[in-house]
Design an enzyme around this catalytic site. Structure first.
Site, short mmCIF file in Angstrom:
data_model
loop_
_atom_site.label_atom_id
_atom_site.label_comp_id
_atom_site.label_asym_id
_atom_site.label_seq_id
_atom_site.Cartn_x
_atom_site.Cartn_y
_atom_site.Cartn_z
N LYS A 78 0.85 -1.19 0.00
CA LYS A 78 0.00 0.00 0.00
C LYS A 78 0.89 1.24 0.00
O LYS A 78 1.92 1.28 0.68
CB LYS A 78 -0.86 -0.04 1.27
CG LYS A 78 -1.87 1.06 1.40
CD LYS A 78 -2.71 0.85 2.67
CE LYS A 78 -3.87 1.81 2.74
NZ LYS A 78 -4.77 1.55 3.87
N SER A 153 -9.63 0.93 2.64
CA SER A 153 -8.85 1.83 1.83
C SER A 153 -7.71 1.12 1.09
O SER A 153 -7.16 1.69 0.15
CB SER A 153 -8.24 2.93 2.72
OG SER A 153 -7.39 2.37 3.69
N SER A 177 -9.77 -1.68 6.57
CA SER A 177 -9.13 -1.49 5.26
C SER A 177 -8.33 -2.66 4.73
O SER A 177 -7.87 -2.60 3.58
CB SER A 177 -8.23 -0.26 5.30
OG SER A 177 -9.02 0.89 5.29
N1 GLN Z 1 -13.41 2.82 5.90
C1 GLN Z 1 -12.72 3.14 7.09
C2 GLN Z 1 -12.46 4.62 7.17
O1 GLN Z 1 -12.70 5.28 6.22
C3 GLN Z 1 -11.49 2.31 7.17
C4 GLN Z 1 -10.21 3.02 7.06
C5 GLN Z 1 -9.00 2.15 7.35
O2 GLN Z 1 -9.10 1.07 7.89
N2 GLN Z 1 -7.85 2.69 7.04
O3 GLN Z 1 -12.07 5.12 8.17
#
Ligand code: GLN
Length: 475
Positions: A78, A153, A177
């Site tokens: 990532k 994400s 994510s």
């Molecule tokens: N969808 C979650 C958010 O927007 C997850 C984000 C994450 O785990 N980095 O906060």
């Protein structure tokens, strides 16, 4: 089978037997990236030249009989995870030109074994999102249906593995994510317990929830990667000194007699779709064929997890995002004075969602509202932690859906912020509690879209979680 479709275990055997070289394997992945990335948009940066050079080095090591588990195996990470001397944007234009001067601990561990990095994957800017539509480099498309999201994400890392552009990948999970994109892309992904893997070098979002973990084609590979990644790090004071089990050995144990909790509350969460519920429920019932004992359990407070998450996360976030100001790193906008530079750099360099989180967090932490929002959210967070602790006194693992629905259409939820936040209803509880969660493929919908089963365990209980996931996959 094409080389890029292999698992870690298969690739290791092939490399060690001399059936193919790391250069062959790396080229197979790079060819796939060249062929497919234009459509999927899984990568922000492809490190082609460096990958071939690393593969050549790996081949020398293999020839000398010095290969370790990951020597010569192509992976991606990532973009919100720093890799030394490589562009690391985190999905946000404010870091468009940022070349990291240091490297995250987990990536160093993986690369020091001689794994070959093929590139940095697309993600919602600095981890903010559940669909990858908050990336400033365009959304990632789901390999199962290019009109749908890959999840977020860490959607690029999930899509890259699902589409065989690399053998494994690394992601970051604050609120889901890793698990949610793994579920939407039909692969395996683990959010480890908070403190199990070092967060050093991960771009921080919400420091009391952030974790870093692997995506792979099966649970056996996830376990092998955790053998390499886990452990205390003196560069991250929140990592724990507890001994790291040999996960790849633990998963071989029989799950006969394992007690698996089925919390009904997960199936009643807002937005849970019937088809997802049915696919996951059927798989849970099938666990009995493995000799597992299913136990009804109750977690009454998890329904508040999303609300808690969206107070605590923006609060920590508003502080973490403060370091991205156009002065210290990244892209600096032109401005009349210092304030103007800050304002313009941040206005241009962040997507809407990051700005929204900064505002919510600043508001929740402000003197007049701290008690009403932040403090209350932290109290409910403790109730959720206690809920899980109580249940884990009587069961080894808990099973539930990973996501309330399969991959949705690009654009479908983008303008409805609350609907997007609800994509995290099933993943936020484990995040808020700091416990591990693994997503494994559970089946496909009538439209052919993957649905994931989420297996959770007590804090540092990764071994049992992986054991159950592996037993499902080899049965
Ligand atoms: N969808 C979650 C958010 O927007 C997850 C984000 C994450 O785990 N980095 O906060």
């Amino acid at each position: 089978m094409n080389l890029n479709e292999l698992t870690i275990r298969q690739a290791r055997e092939g490399l060690d037997n001399g059936d193919f070289s790391s250069v062959d394997l790396t080229k197979a992945c790079l060819d796939r990236i060249n062929e497919r990335n234009g459509k999927i948009n899984a990568f922000i940066t492809v490190t082609e030249k460096q990958a071939i050079a690393e593969a050549k080095e790996a081949d020398k090591k293999i020839k000398k009989g010095e290969a370790e588990l990951l020597t010569g195996i192509p992976f991606a990470t990532k973009d919100a995870i720093n890799v030394v001397d490589i562009r690391s944007t985190g999905g946000g234009k404010i870091l468009d030109n940022y070349i990291s001067p240091f490297e995250s601990t987990v990536i160093s561990k993986i690369r020091s074994e001689g794994a070959v990095m093929v590139g940095k994957t697309n993600c919602d800017a600095f981890g903010h999102g559940a669909s990858n539509e908050n990336s400033m480099y365009g959304p990632v498309k789901n390999p199962y249906d290019l009109e749908r999201v890959a999840g977020g994400s860490s959607g690029g890392s999930a899509a890259a593995v699902a589409d065989n552009m690399c053998i494994f990948s690394i992601g970051e999970d604050t609120g889901g994510s890793i698990r949610q994109p793994a579920s939407l892309c039909g692969i395996s992904g683990l959010r480890p317990s908070y403190g199990r893997n070092s967060r050093y070098g991960i771009m921080p979002m919400a420091s009391s929830l952030d974790t870093v973990g692997p995506f792979a084609k099966n649970v056996e590979d996830v376990a092998l990667l955790m053998d390499v990644m886990a452990g205390q790090d003196n560069k991250d004071a929140t990592t724990v000194s507890d001994a790291v089990p040999k996960y790849s050995e633990e998963i071989k144990k029989s799950v006969k007699g394992m007690k698996v909790g089925v919390p009904k509350e997960y199936f009643e969460l807002e937005g849970m779709e019937d088809e997802t519920k049915e696919i996951v429920m059927k798989q849970i019932q099938d666990l009995k064929n493995l000799g597992v004992e299913l136990v009804d359990v109750s977690l009454p407070y998890i329904k508040y997890a999303v609300a808690v998450y969206y107070i605590v996360v923006p609060s920590e976030d508003s502080s973490n995002m403060g370091r991205l100001d156009g002065i210290r790193y990244g892209v600096q906008a032109e401005g009349k004075n210092l304030y103007d530079i800050y304002a313009k750099s941040r206005a241009q360099g962040f997507p809407e969602e990051v700005k929204r989180r900064i505002m919510i967090g600043t508001y929740a932490l402000s003197a007049g509202y701290y008690d009403a929002y932040y403090k209350k959210a932290q109290k409910v967070r403790t109730l959720i932690i206690k809920d899980f602790e109580r249940v884990f006194e009587s069961v080894d693992c808990i099973v539930a859906p990973t996501s309330p629905f399969p991959a949705f259409k690009i654009g479908e939820k983008k303008d409805d912020v609350l609907a997007m936040y609800l994509a995290d209803v099933c993943t936020c509880p484990a995040s808020v509690a700091g416990i591990p969660g693994l997503s494994v493929p559970s089946g496909n919908t009538k439209l052919g879209l993957p649905v994931g089963l989420q297996i959770m365990g007590p804090r540092l209980g990764e071994a049992k979680v992986l054991q159950l996931g592996h037993a499902i996959q080899i049965s």
